[in-house]
Scaffold this motif. Structure first.
Motif, PDB file in Angstrom:
ATOM      1  N   ILE A  39       0.847  -1.187   0.000  1.00  0.00           N
ATOM      2  CA  ILE A  39       0.000   0.000   0.000  1.00  0.00           C
ATOM      3  C   ILE A  39       0.883   1.237   0.000  1.00  0.00           C
ATOM      4  CG2 ILE A  39      -0.150   0.215   2.523  1.00  0.00           C
ATOM      5  CD1 ILE A  39      -3.130   0.871   2.142  1.00  0.00           C
ATOM      6  N   ARG A  40       0.413   2.278  -0.655  1.00  0.00           N
ATOM      7  CA  ARG A  40       1.198   3.509  -0.757  1.00  0.00           C
ATOM      8  C   ARG A  40       1.139   4.287   0.557  1.00  0.00           C
ATOM      9  NH1 ARG A  40       0.122   7.406  -5.772  1.00  0.00           N
ATOM     10  NH2 ARG A  40       1.009   5.551  -6.803  1.00  0.00           N
ATOM     11  N   LEU A  41       2.295   4.764   1.003  1.00  0.00           N
ATOM     12  CA  LEU A  41       2.389   5.562   2.224  1.00  0.00           C
ATOM     13  C   LEU A  41       2.670   7.018   1.859  1.00  0.00           C
ATOM     14  CD1 LEU A  41       4.632   3.120   4.305  1.00  0.00           C
ATOM     15  CD2 LEU A  41       2.136   3.250   4.266  1.00  0.00           C
ATOM     16  N   ASN A  42       2.485   7.923   2.819  1.00  0.00           N
ATOM     17  CA  ASN A  42       2.797   9.324   2.553  1.00  0.00           C
ATOM     18  C   ASN A  42       4.310   9.543   2.613  1.00  0.00           C
ATOM     19  OD1 ASN A  42       3.520   9.530   5.288  1.00  0.00           O
ATOM     20  ND2 ASN A  42       1.545  10.377   5.879  1.00  0.00           N
ATOM     21  N   LEU A  94       0.737   5.841   7.093  1.00  0.00           N
ATOM     22  CA  LEU A  94      -0.576   5.794   6.458  1.00  0.00           C
ATOM     23  C   LEU A  94      -1.255   7.139   6.612  1.00  0.00           C
ATOM     24  CD1 LEU A  94      -1.906   2.364   7.774  1.00  0.00           C
ATOM     25  CD2 LEU A  94      -1.340   2.879   5.400  1.00  0.00           C
ATOM     26  N   SER A  95      -1.966   7.566   5.575  1.00  0.00           N
ATOM     27  CA  SER A  95      -2.739   8.793   5.720  1.00  0.00           C
ATOM     28  C   SER A  95      -3.848   8.570   6.735  1.00  0.00           C
ATOM     29  CB  SER A  95      -3.332   9.217   4.369  1.00  0.00           C
ATOM     30  OG  SER A  95      -4.155   8.196   3.855  1.00  0.00           O
ATOM     31  N   ASN A 132      -7.050   8.959   6.846  1.00  0.00           N
ATOM     32  CA  ASN A 132      -8.318   8.322   6.454  1.00  0.00           C
ATOM     33  C   ASN A 132      -8.115   7.126   5.532  1.00  0.00           C
ATOM     34  OD1 ASN A 132      -7.378   9.826   4.350  1.00  0.00           O
ATOM     35  ND2 ASN A 132      -9.383  10.612   3.718  1.00  0.00           N
ATOM     36  N   LYS A 133      -6.890   6.588   5.458  1.00  0.00           N
ATOM     37  CA  LYS A 133      -6.600   5.501   4.532  1.00  0.00           C
ATOM     38  C   LYS A 133      -7.394   4.242   4.854  1.00  0.00           C
ATOM     39  CE  LYS A 133      -4.432   4.024   0.956  1.00  0.00           C
ATOM     40  NZ  LYS A 133      -4.645   4.655  -0.366  1.00  0.00           N
ATOM     41  N   GLN A 174     -10.885   4.519   3.681  1.00  0.00           N
ATOM     42  CA  GLN A 174     -10.963   4.391   2.227  1.00  0.00           C
ATOM     43  C   GLN A 174     -10.921   2.928   1.795  1.00  0.00           C
ATOM     44  OE1 GLN A 174      -7.754   6.758   0.694  1.00  0.00           O
ATOM     45  NE2 GLN A 174      -8.779   8.706   1.081  1.00  0.00           N
ATOM     46  N   LEU A 175     -10.061   2.153   2.452  1.00  0.00           N
ATOM     47  CA  LEU A 175      -9.962   0.737   2.109  1.00  0.00           C
ATOM     48  C   LEU A 175     -11.255   0.000   2.443  1.00  0.00           C
ATOM     49  CD1 LEU A 175      -6.341   0.009   3.403  1.00  0.00           C
ATOM     50  CD2 LEU A 175      -7.075   0.312   1.035  1.00  0.00           C
TER      51      LEU A 175
END
Length: 216
Positions: free
Chosen positions: A102-105, A110-111, A113-114, A117-118
């Motif tokens: 998963i993409r991180l900032n 993790l953002s 609200n990630k 969103q998932l």
């Protein structure tokens, strides 16, 4: 005796300046400790966010209140506590979120609200999946699309249809785990005490010298 009177006047003026000079010295030292603690966070933590670094603040002393403070804002202090006193990482929820695919900032986190969103994505689900090795992993998973079949499957020699290929295993996005012990140590209090002891005498001396100039 004019000399005695003049000396008395000067000493009285200096005495009036002592609280102000002391407040200046305390504030100066507190500001230096604040900056040092911020740099300490940047050295000891891996790519800390500006929110974490700027959570270190200081308040000035006043001549009516000779106390200067260096402190950490409550929100940051709650998760930085184990970095000073030891213990496991503080969890925002019931489990440690260990990112996998998963993409991180830009800070490696993790953002905010990630996870929400998932959960809202119909292709993702939360649950426990047993791997081929028989290991059960609890986390957030992403369903994978089936492989495209170029042609229609032919029947086997005995007339039965051949088994379809099994559905692709889901991809692990976030793994849920227990809080891990903190390895880093900030030395926050040790740094502050050492700096206060080293800086205060010279800061007070300088402030008193300025007070003497003002008194004259």
């Amino acid at each position: 005796m004019p000399d005695i009177k003049g000396l008395h006047k000067t000493l009285f003026a200096i005495r009036k300046q002592i609280p102000f000079a002391t407040a200046q010295a305390l504030t100066s030292v507190a500001r230096q400790i604040e900056q040092a603690e911020k740099k300490g966070l940047q050295r000891q933590l891996e790519n800390p966010t500006p929110f974490t670094v700027n959570a270190v603040r200081s308040t000035a002393a006043r001549k009516t209140n000779l106390i200067a403070k260096v402190f950490v804002m409550d929100t940051a202090a709650s998760y930085l506590d184990p970095f000073e006193f030891g213990g496991p990482h503080k969890l925002n929820g019931k489990a440690l979120l260990n990112p996998k695919n998963i993409r991180l900032n830009k800070y490696g986190n993790l953002s905010r609200n990630k996870l929400a969103q998932l959960k809202a994505n119909p292709n993702d689900f939360i649950g426990t999946v047993t791997t081929k090795a028989g290991k059960s992993i609890n986390g957030v998973w992403q369903r994978r699309k089936g492989r495209k079949v170029k042609s229609r499957r032919k029947r086997s020699p005995n007339g039965e249809r051949r088994e379809r290929k099994k559905q692709r295993a889901p991809k692990l996005l976030l793994r849920f785990g227990n809080a891990l012990p903190v390895k880093e140590h900030l030395d926050y209090f040790a740094r502050a005490n050492k700096m206060a002891e080293a800086l205060m005498p010279s800061a007070l001396s300088q402030a008193m010298a300025e007070a003497l100039k003002t008194a004259n």
